[in-house]
Design a protein around this motif. Structure first.
Motif, PDB file in Angstrom:
ATOM      1  N   SER A  58       0.821  -1.199   0.157  1.00 36.71           N
ATOM      2  CA  SER A  58      -0.073  -0.049  -0.002  1.00 36.71           C
ATOM      3  C   SER A  58       0.888   1.299  -0.074  1.00 36.71           C
ATOM      4  O   SER A  58       1.966   1.262   0.555  1.00 36.71           O
ATOM      5  CB  SER A  58      -0.964   0.030   1.021  1.00 36.71           C
ATOM      6  N   GLU A  59       0.112   2.485  -0.715  1.00 39.20           N
ATOM      7  CA  GLU A  59       1.033   3.590  -0.850  1.00 39.20           C
ATOM      8  C   GLU A  59       0.169   4.867  -0.014  1.00 39.20           C
ATOM      9  O   GLU A  59      -0.830   4.754   0.078  1.00 39.20           O
ATOM     10  CB  GLU A  59       1.317   3.913  -2.360  1.00 39.20           C
ATOM     11  N   GLY A  60       1.011   5.676   0.621  1.00 39.24           N
ATOM     12  CA  GLY A  60       0.366   6.912   1.000  1.00 39.24           C
ATOM     13  C   GLY A  60       1.304   8.056   1.223  1.00 39.24           C
ATOM     14  O   GLY A  60       2.587   7.786   1.030  1.00 39.24           O
ATOM     15  N   LYS A  61       1.002   8.947   1.805  1.00 41.61           N
ATOM     16  CA  LYS A  61       1.849  10.294   2.043  1.00 41.61           C
ATOM     17  C   LYS A  61       2.230  10.164   3.594  1.00 41.61           C
ATOM     18  O   LYS A  61       1.259   9.784   4.502  1.00 41.61           O
ATOM     19  CB  LYS A  61       0.874  11.388   1.948  1.00 41.61           C
ATOM     20  N   VAL A  62       3.463  10.555   3.716  1.00 37.76           N
ATOM     21  CA  VAL A  62       3.977  10.519   5.276  1.00 37.76           C
ATOM     22  C   VAL A  62       3.250  11.806   5.962  1.00 37.76           C
ATOM     23  O   VAL A  62       3.612  12.915   5.360  1.00 37.76           O
ATOM     24  CB  VAL A  62       5.617  10.636   5.328  1.00 37.76           C
ATOM     25  N   ILE A  63       2.777  11.570   7.222  1.00 38.66           N
ATOM     26  CA  ILE A  63       1.987  12.424   7.957  1.00 38.66           C
ATOM     27  C   ILE A  63       3.194  13.111   8.891  1.00 38.66           C
ATOM     28  O   ILE A  63       2.998  14.197   9.120  1.00 38.66           O
ATOM     29  CB  ILE A  63       0.732  11.905   8.743  1.00 38.66           C
ATOM     30  N   ALA A  64       3.718  12.029   9.441  1.00 36.28           N
ATOM     31  CA  ALA A  64       4.656  12.666  10.430  1.00 36.28           C
ATOM     32  C   ALA A  64       6.116  11.756  10.640  1.00 36.28           C
ATOM     33  O   ALA A  64       5.963  10.471  10.430  1.00 36.28           O
ATOM     34  CB  ALA A  64       4.144  12.497  11.990  1.00 36.28           C
ATOM     35  N   VAL A  65       6.987  12.234  10.916  1.00 34.29           N
ATOM     36  CA  VAL A  65       8.264  11.533  11.243  1.00 34.29           C
ATOM     37  C   VAL A  65       8.836  11.536  12.454  1.00 34.29           C
ATOM     38  O   VAL A  65       9.037  12.652  12.949  1.00 34.29           O
ATOM     39  CB  VAL A  65       9.432  12.080  10.166  1.00 34.29           C
ATOM     40  N   ASN A  66       8.982  10.367  13.158  1.00 32.04           N
ATOM     41  CA  ASN A  66       9.751  10.583  14.580  1.00 32.04           C
ATOM     42  C   ASN A  66      11.029   9.984  14.641  1.00 32.04           C
ATOM     43  O   ASN A  66      11.301   8.771  14.199  1.00 32.04           O
ATOM     44  CB  ASN A  66       8.930   9.366  15.464  1.00 32.04           C
ATOM     45  N   HIS A  67      11.994  10.862  14.548  1.00 35.51           N
ATOM     46  CA  HIS A  67      13.404  10.603  14.383  1.00 35.51           C
ATOM     47  C   HIS A  67      13.931   9.938  15.589  1.00 35.51           C
ATOM     48  O   HIS A  67      14.793   9.028  15.389  1.00 35.51           O
ATOM     49  CB  HIS A  67      14.356  11.876  14.455  1.00 35.51           C
ATOM     50  N   LYS A  68      13.480   9.928  16.664  1.00 28.52           N
ATOM     51  CA  LYS A  68      14.032   9.324  18.018  1.00 28.52           C
ATOM     52  C   LYS A  68      13.681   7.864  17.922  1.00 28.52           C
ATOM     53  O   LYS A  68      14.384   7.024  18.153  1.00 28.52           O
ATOM     54  CB  LYS A  68      13.114   9.941  19.285  1.00 28.52           C
ATOM     55  N   ASN A  69      12.268   7.473  17.489  1.00 25.88           N
ATOM     56  CA  ASN A  69      12.058   5.937  17.355  1.00 25.88           C
ATOM     57  C   ASN A  69      12.312   5.357  15.990  1.00 25.88           C
ATOM     58  O   ASN A  69      12.026   4.206  15.704  1.00 25.88           O
ATOM     59  CB  ASN A  69      10.608   5.808  17.680  1.00 25.88           C
ATOM     60  N   ASN A  70      12.667   6.374  15.159  1.00 22.73           N
ATOM     61  CA  ASN A  70      12.793   5.793  13.591  1.00 22.73           C
ATOM     62  C   ASN A  70      11.694   5.357  12.923  1.00 22.73           C
ATOM     63  O   ASN A  70      11.812   4.223  12.498  1.00 22.73           O
ATOM     64  CB  ASN A  70      13.958   4.877  13.512  1.00 22.73           C
ATOM     65  N   THR A  71      10.388   5.923  13.208  1.00 24.93           N
ATOM     66  CA  THR A  71       9.059   5.505  12.804  1.00 24.93           C
ATOM     67  C   THR A  71       8.280   6.709  11.860  1.00 24.93           C
ATOM     68  O   THR A  71       9.016   7.894  12.077  1.00 24.93           O
ATOM     69  CB  THR A  71       8.268   5.155  13.927  1.00 24.93           C
ATOM     70  N   VAL A  72       7.783   6.252  11.175  1.00 22.89           N
ATOM     71  CA  VAL A  72       6.745   7.180  10.172  1.00 22.89           C
ATOM     72  C   VAL A  72       5.403   6.817  10.416  1.00 22.89           C
ATOM     73  O   VAL A  72       5.024   5.693  10.592  1.00 22.89           O
ATOM     74  CB  VAL A  72       7.256   7.268   8.931  1.00 22.89           C
ATOM     75  N   GLY A  78      -1.163   4.311  12.823  1.00 28.01           N
ATOM     76  CA  GLY A  78      -0.246   3.701  13.742  1.00 28.01           C
ATOM     77  C   GLY A  78       1.046   3.855  13.216  1.00 28.01           C
ATOM     78  O   GLY A  78       1.305   3.815  11.707  1.00 28.01           O
ATOM     79  N   PRO A  79       2.166   4.013  14.085  1.00 31.95           N
ATOM     80  CA  PRO A  79       3.593   4.241  13.647  1.00 31.95           C
ATOM     81  C   PRO A  79       4.110   2.950  13.006  1.00 31.95           C
ATOM     82  O   PRO A  79       3.760   1.809  13.261  1.00 31.95           O
ATOM     83  CB  PRO A  79       4.406   4.487  14.698  1.00 31.95           C
ATOM     84  N   ILE A  80       4.891   3.006  11.859  1.00 33.43           N
ATOM     85  CA  ILE A  80       5.469   2.420  10.885  1.00 33.43           C
ATOM     86  C   ILE A  80       7.060   2.344  11.053  1.00 33.43           C
ATOM     87  O   ILE A  80       7.234   3.535  11.043  1.00 33.43           O
ATOM     88  CB  ILE A  80       5.081   1.976   9.551  1.00 33.43           C
ATOM     89  N   ASP A  81       7.750   1.237  11.347  1.00 33.36           N
ATOM     90  CA  ASP A  81       9.445   1.588  11.273  1.00 33.36           C
ATOM     91  C   ASP A  81       9.831   2.036   9.798  1.00 33.36           C
ATOM     92  O   ASP A  81       9.192   1.524   8.860  1.00 33.36           O
ATOM     93  CB  ASP A  81      10.102   0.183  11.544  1.00 33.36           C
ATOM     94  N   ALA A  82      10.489   3.095   9.853  1.00 35.77           N
ATOM     95  CA  ALA A  82      11.004   3.641   8.647  1.00 35.77           C
ATOM     96  C   ALA A  82      11.867   2.639   7.668  1.00 35.77           C
ATOM     97  O   ALA A  82      11.570   2.957   6.395  1.00 35.77           O
ATOM     98  CB  ALA A  82      12.230   4.863   9.098  1.00 35.77           C
ATOM     99  N   SER A  83      12.253   1.586   8.177  1.00 40.92           N
ATOM    100  CA  SER A  83      12.861   0.532   7.209  1.00 40.92           C
ATOM    101  C   SER A  83      11.701  -0.056   6.342  1.00 40.92           C
ATOM    102  O   SER A  83      12.167  -1.076   5.640  1.00 40.92           O
ATOM    103  CB  SER A  83      13.759  -0.574   8.180  1.00 40.92           C
ATOM    104  N   ASN A  84      10.670  -0.201   6.969  1.00 47.82           N
ATOM    105  CA  ASN A  84       9.613  -1.063   6.131  1.00 47.82           C
ATOM    106  C   ASN A  84       8.789  -0.243   5.146  1.00 47.82           C
ATOM    107  O   ASN A  84       7.948  -0.687   4.495  1.00 47.82           O
ATOM    108  CB  ASN A  84       8.505  -1.310   7.265  1.00 47.82           C
TER     109      ASN A  84
END
Length: 103
Positions: free
Chosen positions: A22-36, A64-70
């Motif tokens: 699935s595709e989508g636009k990134v709403i927020a990025v959490n640098h501390k936890n490496n999630t989007v 919900g947050p997803i790990d940036a590596s995914n």
């Protein structure tokens, strides 16, 4: 600490997990936890109490947050890794698949 290559507003495709493909636009990025947070992906159900902002309370569906590596950046319909390049004296992000400057 390495630089986070995905930024708010990027279009990404999920490459692992239950929402794979699935595709989508990134709403927020959490640098501390490496999630989007990706729009419409990894939807969770949250029970909320009544508050001044939400008089009724009840059940809320949100991302919900997803790990940036995914997730991978989408450039012209293709998934692509992201690299960096010096454009004069400015550092810019570059899509590896297409070679185009992102921002």
């Amino acid at each position: 600490m390495s630089t986070m290559k995905i930024k708010k507003g990027d279009t990404v495709r999920v490459i692992a997990g239950t929402d794979k493909g699935s595709e989508g636009k990134v709403i927020a990025v959490n640098h501390k936890n490496n999630t989007v947070l990706v729009e419409g992906v990894n939807m969770i159900t949250k029970h909320t109490k009544p508050s001044p902002a939400n008089q009724q309370g009840g059940i809320v569906h949100q991302e919900g947050p997803i790990d940036a590596s995914n997730v991978m950046f989408v450039s012209e319909g293709k998934v692509s890794r992201i690299g960096f390049k010096m454009d004069g004296d400015k550092k810019v992000r570059v899509a590896k698949a297409t070679g185009k400057v992102i921002d």
